[in-house]
Design a protein around this motif. Structure first.
Motif, PDB file in Angstrom:
ATOM      1  N   GLU A  93      -5.596   8.727   1.511  1.00  0.00           N
ATOM      2  CA  GLU A  93      -6.899   8.266   1.329  1.00  0.00           C
ATOM      3  C   GLU A  93      -7.259   8.042  -0.061  1.00  0.00           C
ATOM      4  O   GLU A  93      -8.338   7.539  -0.285  1.00  0.00           O
ATOM      5  CB  GLU A  93      -7.786   9.800   1.844  1.00  0.00           C
ATOM      6  N   LEU A  94      -6.765   8.929  -0.929  1.00  0.00           N
ATOM      7  CA  LEU A  94      -6.864   8.474  -2.433  1.00  0.00           C
ATOM      8  C   LEU A  94      -6.427   7.407  -2.809  1.00  0.00           C
ATOM      9  O   LEU A  94      -6.797   6.687  -3.728  1.00  0.00           O
ATOM     10  CB  LEU A  94      -6.253   9.642  -3.249  1.00  0.00           C
ATOM     11  N   ARG A  95      -5.435   6.868  -2.143  1.00  0.00           N
ATOM     12  CA  ARG A  95      -4.632   5.303  -2.642  1.00  0.00           C
ATOM     13  C   ARG A  95      -5.650   4.325  -2.130  1.00  0.00           C
ATOM     14  O   ARG A  95      -5.426   3.306  -2.508  1.00  0.00           O
ATOM     15  CB  ARG A  95      -3.139   5.288  -2.055  1.00  0.00           C
ATOM     16  N   ASN A  96      -6.519   4.512  -1.183  1.00  0.00           N
ATOM     17  CA  ASN A  96      -7.594   3.653  -0.709  1.00  0.00           C
ATOM     18  C   ASN A  96      -7.995   2.784  -1.889  1.00  0.00           C
ATOM     19  O   ASN A  96      -8.912   3.666  -2.705  1.00  0.00           O
ATOM     20  CB  ASN A  96      -8.391   3.971   0.354  1.00  0.00           C
ATOM     21  N   PRO A  97      -7.898   1.661  -2.008  1.00  0.00           N
ATOM     22  CA  PRO A  97      -8.689   0.894  -3.170  1.00  0.00           C
ATOM     23  C   PRO A  97     -10.013   1.098  -3.402  1.00  0.00           C
ATOM     24  O   PRO A  97     -10.674   1.033  -4.311  1.00  0.00           O
ATOM     25  CB  PRO A  97      -8.403  -0.601  -2.955  1.00  0.00           C
ATOM     26  N   ARG A  98     -10.787   1.376  -1.993  1.00  0.00           N
ATOM     27  CA  ARG A  98     -12.196   1.719  -2.170  1.00  0.00           C
ATOM     28  C   ARG A  98     -12.562   3.321  -2.537  1.00  0.00           C
ATOM     29  O   ARG A  98     -13.885   3.480  -2.690  1.00  0.00           O
ATOM     30  CB  ARG A  98     -12.770   1.554  -0.493  1.00  0.00           C
TER      31      ARG A  98
ATOM     32  N   CYS B 114     -13.984  13.019 -14.120  1.00  0.00           N
ATOM     33  CA  CYS B 114     -13.712  11.922 -13.061  1.00  0.00           C
ATOM     34  C   CYS B 114     -13.148  10.710 -13.471  1.00  0.00           C
ATOM     35  O   CYS B 114     -12.582   9.918 -12.784  1.00  0.00           O
ATOM     36  CB  CYS B 114     -14.864  11.708 -12.125  1.00  0.00           C
ATOM     37  N   ASP B 115     -13.006  10.680 -14.894  1.00  0.00           N
ATOM     38  CA  ASP B 115     -12.625   9.527 -15.559  1.00  0.00           C
ATOM     39  C   ASP B 115     -11.124   9.289 -15.691  1.00  0.00           C
ATOM     40  O   ASP B 115     -10.514   8.450 -16.275  1.00  0.00           O
ATOM     41  CB  ASP B 115     -13.439   9.260 -16.999  1.00  0.00           C
ATOM     42  N   LEU B 116     -10.548  10.436 -15.550  1.00  0.00           N
ATOM     43  CA  LEU B 116      -9.053  10.370 -15.597  1.00  0.00           C
ATOM     44  C   LEU B 116      -8.210  10.039 -14.103  1.00  0.00           C
ATOM     45  O   LEU B 116      -6.869  10.001 -14.386  1.00  0.00           O
ATOM     46  CB  LEU B 116      -8.406  11.932 -16.122  1.00  0.00           C
ATOM     47  N   PHE B 117      -8.984   9.783 -13.057  1.00  0.00           N
ATOM     48  CA  PHE B 117      -8.417   9.490 -12.015  1.00  0.00           C
ATOM     49  C   PHE B 117      -7.406   8.348 -12.190  1.00  0.00           C
ATOM     50  O   PHE B 117      -7.627   7.321 -12.782  1.00  0.00           O
ATOM     51  CB  PHE B 117      -9.428   9.282 -10.906  1.00  0.00           C
ATOM     52  N   THR B 118      -6.300   8.439 -11.755  1.00  0.00           N
ATOM     53  CA  THR B 118      -5.390   7.405 -11.357  1.00  0.00           C
ATOM     54  C   THR B 118      -4.565   7.475 -10.354  1.00  0.00           C
ATOM     55  O   THR B 118      -4.466   8.690  -9.663  1.00  0.00           O
ATOM     56  CB  THR B 118      -4.406   7.334 -12.821  1.00  0.00           C
ATOM     57  N   ARG B 119      -4.174   6.422  -9.663  1.00  0.00           N
ATOM     58  CA  ARG B 119      -3.121   6.404  -8.594  1.00  0.00           C
ATOM     59  C   ARG B 119      -1.756   6.323  -9.156  1.00  0.00           C
ATOM     60  O   ARG B 119      -1.262   5.174  -9.683  1.00  0.00           O
ATOM     61  CB  ARG B 119      -3.586   5.064  -7.927  1.00  0.00           C
ATOM     62  N   PRO B 120      -1.049   7.271  -9.087  1.00  0.00           N
ATOM     63  CA  PRO B 120       0.476   7.125  -9.696  1.00  0.00           C
ATOM     64  C   PRO B 120       1.379   5.977  -9.025  1.00  0.00           C
ATOM     65  O   PRO B 120       1.197   5.683  -7.758  1.00  0.00           O
ATOM     66  CB  PRO B 120       1.057   8.455  -9.357  1.00  0.00           C
ATOM     67  N   VAL B 121       2.071   5.249  -9.695  1.00  0.00           N
ATOM     68  CA  VAL B 121       3.148   4.340  -9.205  1.00  0.00           C
ATOM     69  C   VAL B 121       4.309   4.737  -8.242  1.00  0.00           C
ATOM     70  O   VAL B 121       4.754   5.880  -8.640  1.00  0.00           O
ATOM     71  CB  VAL B 121       3.640   3.641 -10.157  1.00  0.00           C
ATOM     72  N   ARG B 122       4.506   4.496  -7.021  1.00  0.00           N
ATOM     73  CA  ARG B 122       5.401   4.929  -6.123  1.00  0.00           C
ATOM     74  C   ARG B 122       6.509   3.888  -6.377  1.00  0.00           C
ATOM     75  O   ARG B 122       6.286   2.595  -6.866  1.00  0.00           O
ATOM     76  CB  ARG B 122       4.840   4.835  -4.643  1.00  0.00           C
ATOM     77  N   SER B 123       7.677   4.318  -6.085  1.00  0.00           N
ATOM     78  CA  SER B 123       8.641   3.279  -5.929  1.00  0.00           C
ATOM     79  C   SER B 123       8.350   2.340  -5.024  1.00  0.00           C
ATOM     80  O   SER B 123       8.162   2.467  -3.900  1.00  0.00           O
ATOM     81  CB  SER B 123      10.021   4.179  -5.608  1.00  0.00           C
TER      82      SER B 123
END
Length: 360
Positions: free
Chosen positions: A120-125, A344-353
């Motif tokens: 859900e956090l990886r959802n672009p929206r 909330c400004d530090l939110f990032t989607r960690p890169v997966r393999s």
């Protein structure tokens, strides 16, 4: 309640509710009766049973004007802590279970919560805002020791740099100080610890499987020492039973290291009201009438008024008196200021393999 609705004390040792009455959605009710046989029977003690739930969604949304968050996570349904006043008890009716003893003994675990959260956090929206945990049932209830679902959730939130606010009565939160301290240092985590009474005798029958009041104060101390912002929560305040302790609870929280305080009056939605009345009659029969008179005074003559804006605070002179006392106690203890908002400004989607990385 009819006598037949009660479950024998020997069966419900260590539980708060006295009955397992049918939930509000069922058309048929069950009542225990004496079959007339003079045969002494050993009654089995109620044990905690846990079932797993396959989930398709983990972040719950709300639009309540009374709440300071619009999303939350519940790793478990039902709560072994068994607090008799718990406003979440009626939610067990949606599972076809009783808000009474079923709520304390028939638990639902959600082992896929962390994986679902990451999706859900990886959802672009998705746009980050504070996620609240422990607002319905406690994430640090006893079964978390074996399941560790909450720790997995925290690991996901930490990797995404996502803000989280936790409310708990459980000392098991100390296990996760390593994650929470790192998040708190970046302005991403805070904790509220509920201390409803300082009297261990009241706590034992009111919150039978919750750590003692002294142990919860030690939790505040250890979290605070680790740099995690902590709020002491005198919630719920029970008129005629725990309200004389308002000042002492707030001061004890401050002495333990809390930097903020909050208090909410007792509310008894749906099935909670009769369960609470039965509990009062069993454990505090001399105070029961006075307590319920005060409760009704705060809710327009009813056991509970669900109106937005007043359901958490109550109305009338007595409710205002409790609010004034709490504010004064917070000022005296140096806890009048609220905790700083989380980032909330530090939110990032960690890169997966295998992910396509950005060129810039």
């Amino acid at each position: 309640m009819q006598q037949g609705d009660f479950i024998h004390r020997d069966q419900r040792r260590g539980r708060a509710a006295a009955s397992n009455r049918t939930n509000r959605f069922e058309s048929l009710t069950k009542t225990a009766i004496d079959d007339g046989w003079d045969i002494v029977e050993e009654l089995p003690v109620l044990r905690t049973e846990v079932r797993d739930e396959t989930i398709t969604r983990i972040i719950s949304r709300n639009s309540s004007p009374d709440l300071g968050f619009d999303r939350s996570i519940n790793p478990y349904r039902g709560c072994e802590h068994g607090c008799i006043y718990c406003f979440a008890r009626p939610s067990h009716a949606y599972l076809g279970l009783s808000p009474g003893l079923d709520f304390e003994t028939q638990l639902i675990a959600r082992p896929g919560a962390a994986a679902r959260l990451e999706a859900e956090l990886r959802n672009p929206r998705y746009r980050p805002k504070l996620i609240a945990i422990g607002t319905n049932t406690d994430a640090y209830q006893p079964i978390e020791r074996d399941r560790a679902i909450m720790r997995e959730i925290l690991e996901v939130l930490s990797s995404f740099r996502h803000p989280v606010g936790i409310v708990t009565k459980g000392a098991l939160i100390e296990r996760d100080i390593d994650i929470l301290a790192e998040m708190a240092s970046a302005g991403l985590a805070r904790v509220g610890v509920s201390v409803t009474t300082l009297d261990p005798r009241i706590a034992r029958v009111m919150e039978p499987r919750v750590p003692s009041p002294a142990r919860r104060l030690k939790v505040i101390e250890r979290l605070s020492r680790a740099g995690i912002p902590v709020r002491v929560m005198a919630s719920p305040i029970i008129p005629g039973l725990t309200d004389p302790e308002i000042e002492a609870i707030v001061q004890a929280g401050a002495d333990a290291g809390a930097t903020a305080a909050s208090g909410i009056g007792l509310r008894l939605p749906r099935e909670v009201a009769p369960l609470f009345r039965d509990w009062l009659e069993e454990h505090f029969p001399m105070r029961a009438a006075r307590v319920m008179a005060r409760v009704r005074e705060m809710h327009g003559g009813k056991d509970y008024d669900p109106s937005f804006g007043t359901r958490l605070t109550g109305t009338g002179i007595y409710a205002q008196l409790l609010r004034d006392r709490f504010k004064r106690a917070a000022r005296a203890a140096g806890l009048a200021a609220d905790l700083a908002p989380l980032r909330c400004d530090l939110f990032t989607r960690p890169v997966r393999s295998g992910d396509q990385m950005s060129l810039f």
